[in-house]
Structures are given as structure tokens and as C-alpha cells.
Design an enzyme around this catalytic site. Structure first.
Site, PDB file in Angstrom:
ATOM      1  N   ASP A  56       2.617  -6.144   0.669  1.00 45.43           N
ATOM      2  CA  ASP A  56       2.553  -4.683   0.566  1.00 45.43           C
ATOM      3  C   ASP A  56       1.561  -4.138   1.581  1.00 45.43           C
ATOM      4  OD1 ASP A  56       2.921  -2.033  -0.879  1.00 45.43           O
ATOM      5  OD2 ASP A  56       0.752  -2.327  -1.030  1.00 45.43           O
ATOM      6  N   TYR A  61      -3.565   2.154   5.560  1.00 46.34           N
ATOM      7  CA  TYR A  61      -4.454   0.987   5.612  1.00 46.34           C
ATOM      8  C   TYR A  61      -4.860   0.692   7.056  1.00 46.34           C
ATOM      9  CZ  TYR A  61      -2.594   0.228   0.881  1.00 46.34           C
ATOM     10  OH  TYR A  61      -2.209   0.375  -0.434  1.00 46.34           O
ATOM     11  N   LYS A  87       4.660   2.367   2.862  1.00 41.90           N
ATOM     12  CA  LYS A  87       4.549   3.621   2.117  1.00 41.90           C
ATOM     13  C   LYS A  87       4.793   4.831   3.009  1.00 41.90           C
ATOM     14  CE  LYS A  87       1.446   1.387  -1.118  1.00 41.90           C
ATOM     15  NZ  LYS A  87       1.044   0.191  -0.322  1.00 41.90           N
TER      16      LYS A  87
END
Length: 353
Positions: A56, A61, A87
Site C-alpha cells: 500500500d 507519502y 490513493k
């Protein structure tokens, strides 16, 4: 030495099978501290060799750093049916004035980008396309709407929610799933209420719920999980250590954070009591924290953040630790676990190896 394949669980009603221990990619975006490129490569190689198939990540990030690193690792990886989730909801844009030496949004990243929220149809589509480029992949398996909810957006939450629901964000996800460009859609959030609201909007294959169903807190989750089971929506349990304190414990000098901030005296006391029971049964606090979420049949995978080869090996050892039913029952009798929370029945994630 490569381990035998790890146990997997089906994600919702899809044909995706995710390893019960997944890889949380936030630390590889240099969360709070830098991780070298070599250390990142070695960490991901260790995870792949250990049988983890679920990775993930997110644009947030490290302003794309985690996506680049994970994409490089899984491209052509030997792991069968490798599953990647990223995401949507934040768009990155170039910022020539970015201070790449400073902590930005919690990350020490060399990527010179800033971000803005966008949950609209066009925003979702652009975010997905940009992620494919950063990952270097032709497709991703899972697309999750990141950090939508009142705790993140406060007074702007209604506008963001309308942007996602009435503004076409959900429609974009549906189109991508129906067209086969992604195989699963969901949310990646820290809030229970927004998951409940999402179930009234449409069909989601999964919710990555971070820090809400842990050894420290389960209240409010069981009703949501029942609804998810009825809707064929899996839970991915993120943040199993509540951002650190359930990994470090409180008996040593270094006490980890709770929900990204220093823990209160009440939380420290609760962790200390749990830790004492763990010592009584010779079980590490972190092992108990990693195992508890998987006891619920709604949970497909638990994904701690991993930043080193040692952390991968440690997580594997924790998840393989045998924890007797008596240990969990003592936690319940001590009012440290909700009475109706399912307790783990030990199942070696690597079979009989």
C-alpha cells in the site's frame, strides 16, 4: 531463505487475494526520517522474499517517493499475484521553492512537490494517471480515497464530501472499476463515520481503516464491520500500533506516539497494564497488536508501516507468535478488550513451515 507462501484472504467480492500481513508504504516516503534508497530496496526485497504480496502506498507519502520506490520493487517481482494499492484525493504539483531538507507534511523527502486536495471526477482521474507514471506500472489493483472525513477537513468536510459524491469522484472510481483499470475501490482513512457514510453512497470493496481497530481501541468498529460483512466490503487494518506506542510499549525510555502525537497519561497507563499481562504470558505487546485485527472475519489484511529489513523480519515473527486464548480472555476480564471482540485462534500465516 525464502519462506513458503503466506496465507491470503479474499478482498470483498473481488478476485483479489491479499496476504494477511501487508506492507504499509508510508515509512518509505521518509516519514519523519530519511530512509536511503538502498535501505528501501532491501526492505522491499525482504518483504517480497517473505511472501508478502500486498503493498500500500499513496502520493502523500513523501510527495510521490513511496510510490516510486514501491513501483520499482514490484515491477516484474517474482511474487505471484502481487497487489498494489495507491490513493486519490491529493494532487501533486511542482514547487521550485520546496525546502527538501525540511519536514513537510510529516515527510523528509527530496521530491520538490506540494499538494492540494481534489476529490472531483477530474481530480480522481488525474491522480490515478499520475500515480501510474510514478509507480511505472500500467495498472494498480486498488484505488483508495485518501483522508476524506471531518477530522481531516473540519469546516471544509461538507464541501469535500459533496465534491466526492455529487461532484463525480465516486463516479470516476466506478468507471475505473467497471472498465477493469482497477480491480477494487475503497477509502483510506482514520475515521469510522466516513466509512459508514460511504456505505450509503455506493459499493466499496474495502476500507483501509487506520488506528481505529487496535489493541487499544475497538469501540465503534464492530457495528461498522457487521455492515461491511453484509456489503462484501473488506477491512484493511492500518496503523495496528496506533502510530508507535503499541510497538515500543511504555516500559522503556522511548515511548512511541499515539495517533501521531505524544500519548496522554491515560493512554500510557492503559498500555502499561496491557504490557504487564503480555509479560505474564511471555507475549510481546507488538505481537498481540498485530494479531488482534486479523481475528475479525471482516479484516482481510493488517498493514504495519515497514522501513527496514529488520522491521519486516520482526513483523513476521510477531504475526507468527502463538498467543493462547487464556491471554486474550484475561485482557477481556480486565476490561482491556471489548467483550464481543473476536480473539485470535492461532493460524500460522506460512502454513506448517
Amino acid at each position: 531463505m525464502r519462506r513458503q507462501p503466506m496465507l491470503t484472504r479474499r478482498l470483498g467480492a473481488t478476485d483479489l487475494q491479499v496476504s494477511v500481513l501487508g506492507f504499509g508504504g508510508a515509512p518509505l516516503g521518509n516519514l519523519y526520517k530519511a530512509v536511503s534508497d538502498k535501505e528501501a530496496r532491501d526492505t522491499l526485497a525482504a518483504a517480497l522474499d517473505s511472501g508478502l504480496n500486498f503493498f500500500d502506498t499513496a502520493p502523500h507519502y513523501g510527495a510521490g517517493l513511496s510510490e516510486r520506490r514501491i513501483g520499482d520493487a514490484v515491477r516484474g517481482a517474482h511474487v505471484k499475484n502481487c497487489v498494489v494499492s495507491t490513493k486519490v484525493g491529493r494532487l501533486l504539483y511542482a514547487d521550485s521553492n520546496a525546502d527538501v531538507e525540511a519536514l513537510r507534511h510529516g515527510f523528509v523527502t527530496p521530491m520538490p512537490f506540494e499538494q492540494r486536495y481534489d476529490y472531483s471526477y477530474d481530480g480522481i482521474m488525474r491522480s490515478w494517471e499520475d500515480s501510474l507514471i510514478r509507480l511505472g506500472l500500467a495498472s494498480v489493483d486498488m484505488l483508495l480515497v485518501h483522508d476524506i472525513g471531518i477530522e481531516t477537513h473540519r469546516e471544509f468536510h461538507k464541501d469535500r464530501w459533496m465534491e466526492f459524491t455529487a461532484g463525480g469522484g465516486y463516479r470516476a472510481l466506478e468507471e475505473l472499476r467497471a472498465g477493469g483499470q482497477v480491480r477494487a475501490i475503497g477509502l483510506g482513512v482514520n475515521e469510522i463515520k466516513v466509512c459508514e457514510a460511504a456505505l450509503d453512497v455506493g459499493h466499496f470493496d474495502c476500507f483501509l481503516l487506520a488506528g481505529r481497530y487496535t489493541l487499544l481501541e475497538q469501540n465503534g468498529c464492530l457495528e461498522l464491520f457487521s455492515r461491511c460483512l453484509a456489503a462484501n466490503t473488506s477491512i484493511i487494518a492500518g496503523g495496528p500500533f496506533n502510530s508507535g506506542i503499541l510497538a515500543t510499549g511504555v516500559t522503556d525510555l522511548q515511548t512511541g506516539n499515539y495517533n501521531y502525537v505524544p500519548a496522554t497519561a491515560e493512554i500510557i497507563e492503559r498500555v502499561s497494564t496491557i504490557e504487564a499481562i503480555c509479560r505474564e504470558f511471555d507475549i510481546s505487546l507488538a505481537a498481540a497488536a498485530l494479531q488482534l485485527p486479523l481475528a475479525h472475519k471482516a479484516v482481510a489484511s493488517v498493514i504495519p508501516g515497514l522501513a527496514s529489513v529488520a522491521s519486516v523480519n520482526q513483523a513476521l515473527n510477531w504475526i507468527e507468535t502463538k498467543s493462547p486464548a487464556e491471554f486474550w480472555n484475561v485482557l477481556k476480564e480486565s476490561n482491556l478488550l471489548a467483550a464481543d471482540v473476536p480473539i485470535p485462534l492461532f493460524e500460522n500465516p506460512h502454513g506448517d513451515c
